[in-house]
Structure formats: structure tokens, C-alpha cells
Motif scaffolding. Structure first.
Motif, short mmCIF file in Angstrom:
data_model
loop_
_atom_site.label_atom_id
_atom_site.label_comp_id
_atom_site.label_asym_id
_atom_site.label_seq_id
_atom_site.Cartn_x
_atom_site.Cartn_y
_atom_site.Cartn_z
N PRO A 32 0.83 -1.20 0.00
CA PRO A 32 0.00 0.00 0.00
C PRO A 32 0.87 1.25 0.00
O PRO A 32 2.02 1.24 0.47
CB PRO A 32 -0.79 -0.13 1.30
N ALA A 33 0.31 2.32 -0.51
CA ALA A 33 1.06 3.58 -0.58
C ALA A 33 1.50 4.07 0.80
O ALA A 33 2.52 4.74 0.91
CB ALA A 33 0.22 4.64 -1.28
N ARG A 34 0.76 3.73 1.83
CA ARG A 34 1.16 4.17 3.17
C ARG A 34 2.51 3.58 3.58
O ARG A 34 3.18 4.11 4.47
CB ARG A 34 0.10 3.81 4.20
N ASP A 35 2.92 2.47 2.91
CA ASP A 35 4.23 1.88 3.18
C ASP A 35 5.30 2.42 2.23
O ASP A 35 6.39 2.83 2.66
CB ASP A 35 4.17 0.36 3.06
N TRP A 36 4.99 2.41 0.91
CA TRP A 36 6.06 2.73 -0.04
C TRP A 36 6.27 4.22 -0.25
O TRP A 36 7.41 4.64 -0.54
CB TRP A 36 5.86 2.01 -1.37
N VAL A 37 5.23 5.04 -0.11
CA VAL A 37 5.42 6.47 -0.36
C VAL A 37 6.39 7.09 0.66
O VAL A 37 7.31 7.82 0.28
CB VAL A 37 4.06 7.22 -0.38
N PRO A 38 6.23 6.83 1.98
CA PRO A 38 7.21 7.38 2.92
C PRO A 38 8.62 6.86 2.66
O PRO A 38 9.60 7.60 2.83
CB PRO A 38 6.69 6.92 4.29
N ALA A 39 8.74 5.59 2.25
CA ALA A 39 10.06 5.03 1.98
C ALA A 39 10.69 5.70 0.77
O ALA A 39 11.90 6.00 0.76
CB ALA A 39 9.95 3.52 1.74
N LEU A 40 9.89 5.96 -0.26
CA LEU A 40 10.42 6.65 -1.44
C LEU A 40 10.81 8.08 -1.08
O LEU A 40 11.86 8.58 -1.51
CB LEU A 40 9.39 6.65 -2.56
N ALA A 41 9.98 8.75 -0.28
CA ALA A 41 10.29 10.12 0.13
C ALA A 41 11.62 10.17 0.88
O ALA A 41 12.47 11.04 0.63
CB ALA A 41 9.16 10.67 1.00
N ALA A 42 11.82 9.23 1.81
CA ALA A 42 13.08 9.20 2.57
C ALA A 42 14.26 8.95 1.65
O ALA A 42 15.33 9.56 1.81
CB ALA A 42 12.99 8.13 3.65
N ALA A 43 14.10 8.04 0.68
CA ALA A 43 15.19 7.71 -0.22
C ALA A 43 15.57 8.87 -1.12
O ALA A 43 16.73 9.04 -1.50
CB ALA A 43 14.81 6.49 -1.06
N LEU A 44 14.57 9.72 -1.46
CA LEU A 44 14.80 10.83 -2.38
C LEU A 44 15.00 12.16 -1.68
O LEU A 44 15.14 13.20 -2.32
CB LEU A 44 13.63 10.94 -3.36
N GLY A 45 15.01 12.13 -0.35
CA GLY A 45 15.21 13.36 0.40
C GLY A 45 14.05 14.32 0.32
O GLY A 45 14.23 15.54 0.41
N ALA A 46 12.85 13.76 0.17
CA ALA A 46 11.64 14.59 0.08
C ALA A 46 10.92 14.58 1.42
O ALA A 46 11.12 13.69 2.24
CB ALA A 46 10.72 14.06 -1.01
N PRO A 47 10.06 15.56 1.67
CA PRO A 47 9.30 15.59 2.93
C PRO A 47 8.41 14.37 3.06
O PRO A 47 7.84 13.88 2.08
CB PRO A 47 8.46 16.87 2.82
N ALA A 48 8.28 13.86 4.27
CA ALA A 48 7.40 12.72 4.51
C ALA A 48 5.96 13.14 4.30
O ALA A 48 5.53 14.17 4.82
CB ALA A 48 7.60 12.20 5.93
N PRO A 49 5.18 12.38 3.53
CA PRO A 49 3.79 12.75 3.28
C PRO A 49 2.90 12.42 4.48
O PRO A 49 3.22 11.55 5.29
CB PRO A 49 3.41 11.88 2.08
N ALA A 50 1.79 13.11 4.58
CA ALA A 50 0.83 12.81 5.62
C ALA A 50 0.04 11.57 5.24
O ALA A 50 -0.26 11.34 4.07
CB ALA A 50 -0.13 13.99 5.81
N ALA A 51 -0.30 10.74 6.23
CA ALA A 51 -1.10 9.55 5.98
C ALA A 51 -2.52 9.96 5.61
O ALA A 51 -3.04 10.97 6.09
CB ALA A 51 -1.11 8.65 7.21
N VAL A 52 -3.14 9.18 4.75
CA VAL A 52 -4.51 9.45 4.30
C VAL A 52 -5.45 8.46 4.97
O VAL A 52 -5.29 7.25 4.79
CB VAL A 52 -4.63 9.33 2.77
N PRO A 53 -6.42 8.90 5.73
CA PRO A 53 -7.36 7.96 6.35
C PRO A 53 -8.23 7.29 5.31
O PRO A 53 -8.53 7.86 4.26
CB PRO A 53 -8.20 8.86 7.27
N ALA A 54 -8.64 6.04 5.59
CA ALA A 54 -9.44 5.29 4.62
C ALA A 54 -10.73 6.01 4.26
O ALA A 54 -11.19 5.96 3.13
CB ALA A 54 -9.77 3.91 5.19
N THR A 55 -11.31 6.71 5.21
CA THR A 55 -12.58 7.38 4.95
C THR A 55 -12.43 8.53 3.97
O THR A 55 -13.43 9.01 3.43
CB THR A 55 -13.17 7.93 6.25
#
Length: 298
Positions: free
Chosen positions: A227-250
Motif C-alpha cells: 500500500p502507498a502508506r508503506d512505499w510512499v514514505p520510503a520513497l520520500a526518505a530515499a529521495l530526500g523529500a518531505p514525509a507525506p501525511a497519511a490518508v485515512p481510509a474514509t
């Protein structure tokens, strides 16, 4: 084997060309750019200019190349133009297949994608039907894909590789690429949508191996749909980008409480691993993203 490599200067084609040459194949590589044609010749290929939308030119190129197989790696993704990409899949593939039939070429290996399946709870297998959505822009993408796969299947020997989301050099997910820019702008959501990734090198290795595979469609993805909640923060950290906010399911537009659209399910690579003997060199996007961080893959 003599190979016509259409799309030799794309993200996969650039990796695939040296693999083919190192394996002893003779390669006729195509490009629309004179500058890129010169580079292809420098790398050891016979290079020919080709506009895949010019039916007469495609027929001449295939007839003159007289290949044993066609490698179809053409896209318009570098231009971030999904409509143009769908046109390549519809019209470009049609022209290649028609030219192959006229020239007596019986084998094609074609590039497809693994996120065009109908919705479901688990990662999709090759037995899962393609999506029948009429919603745009997805309908255009899936329609182009269906046309590509149906055309390729007209040749006696056809392998369609349904690649995962590509990352690595020359892709949208490379350092400085489209997704890095979107991360820095805060435009990537860390929600529940599931993706299956694939390093561009593994895509090229699969295409090389597919020259010897039986006909059919095969998911070529890594071992970890996520899920994006796992890979998006990992990609952001790898690319030196700000950590994104989590999106609630609702907050997801799917409206089904899962936080994702039904088709955002990832894909299963069991067929490739068990029946084709293929395994990704990067079993997980986690390994590949870590290479960004270490500077190994830039």
C-alpha cells in the motif's frame, strides 16, 4: 537470433539492448531521433529510423530487418502523455503485427502493464480479467492495453509482459523524476492503494528471458505488493523529500471503506516464478529504494 528492438532508447530498451548483444543476438534497433540512432550504432546495434505510426515505413523496416522476433518496448511515458501512450499501443502495435505477418515473423515480446485488472481484494493473477471500466482516463489506458495484447496474440508465438510500476534510472520514480517532483510538492498520498513495483533492470532481464518462453501473458512484478502508506514514505526518505501525511481510509474516493479503488490491488508473480523460472534481482521495492539512498542507483 536476429531481433528487431522497437523502443531501443526507452527506459527498458536502453537496458535491454546490451543484454541482447551480450547474449549473442543480432539487434536492429529503432528510434525516431538521428542523435539516438548514432548512439545505438555506437553501442553495437544496427540502427534504423522508424515512426511506428507510419504503416509503410514499419512494413519496410520489418521486411528489411528480417528478424526472428520483434521486441516491442515502445512507450510515450517520457512525455507523460497517457493518450499518446495508448495510441502507440493501439496503432503502433497494429502496424508492427501486420508488418510481422507480411514478413513471416512469428514471434513477438510486448510490453504491457499489471495494473489494468478488474477490482478485487487480493493481488491479481493473469487469470483476472482486464478492467471493463468506462471512466476516463483509465478507460483509454486499458483500451489501448487490450488492443496491444489482442494484436500481439495474432502471432503464433507471443509473450506479453505485464510489468509492475517501473522504478530506477530513466523512470518516473528515479531521483529528480516526476514522482520525486510530486513528493516535493506534497502531491503523493500515503493511503491504502496497493502497487506492485519492478526495477527497470529486472524488466529488461525478463524481456531477454521471454525470447524463450511459451506464448502467454505473464505478470512481471516484484515479490511485495504494498500500500502507498508503506512505499510512499520510503520513497520520500530515499529521495530526500518531505514525509507525506497519511490518508485515512474514509478520505478515499472509492467509497467502499477500504481507502482504495478496487483495481489498486497489485499483482501476483507466481506464474513467472514457478513456471518461467524468473525472479527479480530486487525482490522488493524496499531494496531498490535503499539503493537510491546509498547512491548506487542514480
Amino acid at each position: 537470433m536476429r531481433i528487431l528492438l522497437a523502443g531501443a532508447t526507452g527506459a527498458i530498451g536502453r537496458r535491454l539492448l546490451p543484454l541482447l548483444l551480450d547474449s549473442g543476438h543480432q539487434v536492429v534497433a529503432t528510434s525516431r531521433s538521428a542523435e539516438r540512432l548514432a548512439r545505438l550504432r555506437e553501442r553495437g546495434a544496427q540502427a534504423v529510423p522508424l515512426d511506428v505510426f507510419d504503416r509503410a515505413a514499419v512494413e519496410r523496416a520489418v521486411a528489411e530487418a528480417a528478424p526472428d522476433a520483434i521486441m516491442h518496448q515502445l512507450t510515450a511515458l517520457a512525455d507523460v502523455d497517457l493518450a499518446a501512450n495508448a495510441r502507440i499501443r493501439r496503432e503502433g502495435t497494429r502496424n508492427l503485427v501486420d508488418a510481422a505477418q507480411r514478413a513471416g515473423v512469428g514471434r513477438i515480446v510486448a510490453q504491457s502493464i499489471s495494473w489494468a485488472y478488474q477490482g478485487g481484494d487480493a493481488p491479481a493473477t493473469e487469470a483476472t480479467p482486464l478492467d471493463d471500466t468506462i471512466e476516463e482516463p483509465r478507460a483509454t489506458t486499458v483500451g489501448g492495453l487490450r488492443a496491444l495484447e489482442q494484436a500481439a496474440a495474432e502471432l503464433p508465438e507471443h509473450v506479453v509482459l505485464r510489468y509492475g510500476t517501473l522504478y530506477g534510472p530513466g523512470t518516473w520514480y528515479a531521483p529528480g523524476g516526476l514522482m520525486a517532483q510530486r513528493l516535493h510538492r506534497g502531491e503523493l498520498a500515503a493511503g491504502a492503494a496497493v502497487s506492485s513495483f519492478l526495477h527497470v533492470e529486472d524488466a529488461a532481464l525478463a524481456a531477454l528471458a521471454a525470447l524463450d518462453w511459451p506464448s502467454g501473458t505473464v505478470n512481471i512484478v516484484d515479490d511485495e505488493p504494498a500500500p502507498a502508506r508503506d512505499w510512499v514514505p520510503a520513497l520520500a526518505a530515499a529521495l530526500g523529500a518531505p514525509a507525506p501525511a497519511a490518508v485515512p481510509a474514509t478520505g478515499d474516493a472509492s467509497g467502499d471503506g477500504t481507502g482504495r479503488a478496487g483495481w489498486e490491488r497489485g499483482a501476483d508473480n507466481t506464474l513467472a516464478r514457478v513456471t518461467r523460472g524468473w525472479r527479480p534481482t530486487r525482490a522488493s521495492w524496499r531494496d531498490g529504494f535503499a539503493d537510491y539512498r546509498s547512491g548506487k542507483d542514480r
